[in-house]
Design an enzyme around this catalytic site. Structure first.
Site, PDB file in Angstrom:
ATOM      1  N   VAL A  61      73.970  57.828  16.403  1.00  0.00           N
ATOM      2  CA  VAL A  61      72.761  57.011  16.438  1.00  0.00           C
ATOM      3  C   VAL A  61      72.749  56.135  17.696  1.00  0.00           C
ATOM      4  CG1 VAL A  61      71.423  55.227  15.240  1.00  0.00           C
ATOM      5  CG2 VAL A  61      72.492  57.074  13.935  1.00  0.00           C
ATOM      6  N   CYS A  62      73.890  55.559  18.042  1.00  0.00           N
ATOM      7  CA  CYS A  62      73.957  54.708  19.242  1.00  0.00           C
ATOM      8  C   CYS A  62      73.630  55.522  20.493  1.00  0.00           C
ATOM      9  CB  CYS A  62      75.337  54.067  19.373  1.00  0.00           C
ATOM     10  SG  CYS A  62      75.802  53.021  17.981  1.00  0.00           S
ATOM     11  N   ASP A  63      74.200  56.699  20.583  1.00  0.00           N
ATOM     12  CA  ASP A  63      73.949  57.604  21.705  1.00  0.00           C
ATOM     13  C   ASP A  63      72.454  57.901  21.816  1.00  0.00           C
ATOM     14  OD1 ASP A  63      75.335  60.119  23.413  1.00  0.00           O
ATOM     15  OD2 ASP A  63      73.444  60.644  22.439  1.00  0.00           O
TER      16      ASP A  63
END
Length: 168
Positions: free
Chosen positions: A57-59
């Site tokens: 999700v961060c990516d």
């Protein structure tokens, strides 16, 4: 303030920020291990707080804001995590991210403490988005209730476009 991680309730350290508040001071570390003092950052800014750039999700989140940067002239976008600067640099190179500047809060956690994004139980930063105007006033603040979920991209981008006078 309480958030969840995979459904488990966690606590954030500090008092959450809201639209209308002033962005507090902090010092972060860049990819060259140099200090970045918030008092030297200016203009319209977006701060993305993520647990780790090396997670799905961060990516996706940082890549999405990297793409959106083309429509946000004059806006500085920062992705803040506790990842070491070396890992941030490696991730940016592999991901082709060049419009978002990664900064690390690993040294003294001043960002996490001052913005109430540090997760007490995990020692990581939670997922949050802050849009800050040129006067250092927060125009938009979102603490994502479930850390594994995406932020509200449309709301954040609409807030920054409103600041810079661009149609949403």
């Amino acid at each position: 303030m309480t958030i969840t991680f995979k459904g488990a309730q966690l606590t954030l350290c500090g008092s959450p920020l809201h639209a209308g508040d002033r962005m507090p001071g902090f010092v972060l570390i860049d990819q060259d291990l140099k200090e970045v003092d918030s008092r030297k950052l200016s203009g319209t800014r977006i701060f993305l707080t993520v647990p780790s750039l090396d997670t799905g999700v961060c990516d996706q989140e940082v890549r999405r804001f990297n793409q959106a940067a083309a429509d946000l002239p004059g806006v500085s976008i920062y992705a803040v995590s506790l990842d070491l600067p070396f890992a941030q640099s490696r991730w940016c190179g592999a991901a082709g991210v060049n419009a978002v500047r990664t900064l690390s809060d690993y040294r003294d956690h001043s960002f996490g403490r001052s913005t109430a994004t540090r997760i007490n139980e995990l020692g990581l930063l939670t997922r949050a988005v802050f849009v800050v105007d040129a006067g250092n006033k927060i125009a938009y603040a979102e603490y994502v209730p479930e850390v594994t979920n995406h932020p509200d991209y449309d709301a954040a981008l609409s807030a920054v476009k409103k600041l810079i006078g661009r149609p949403s």
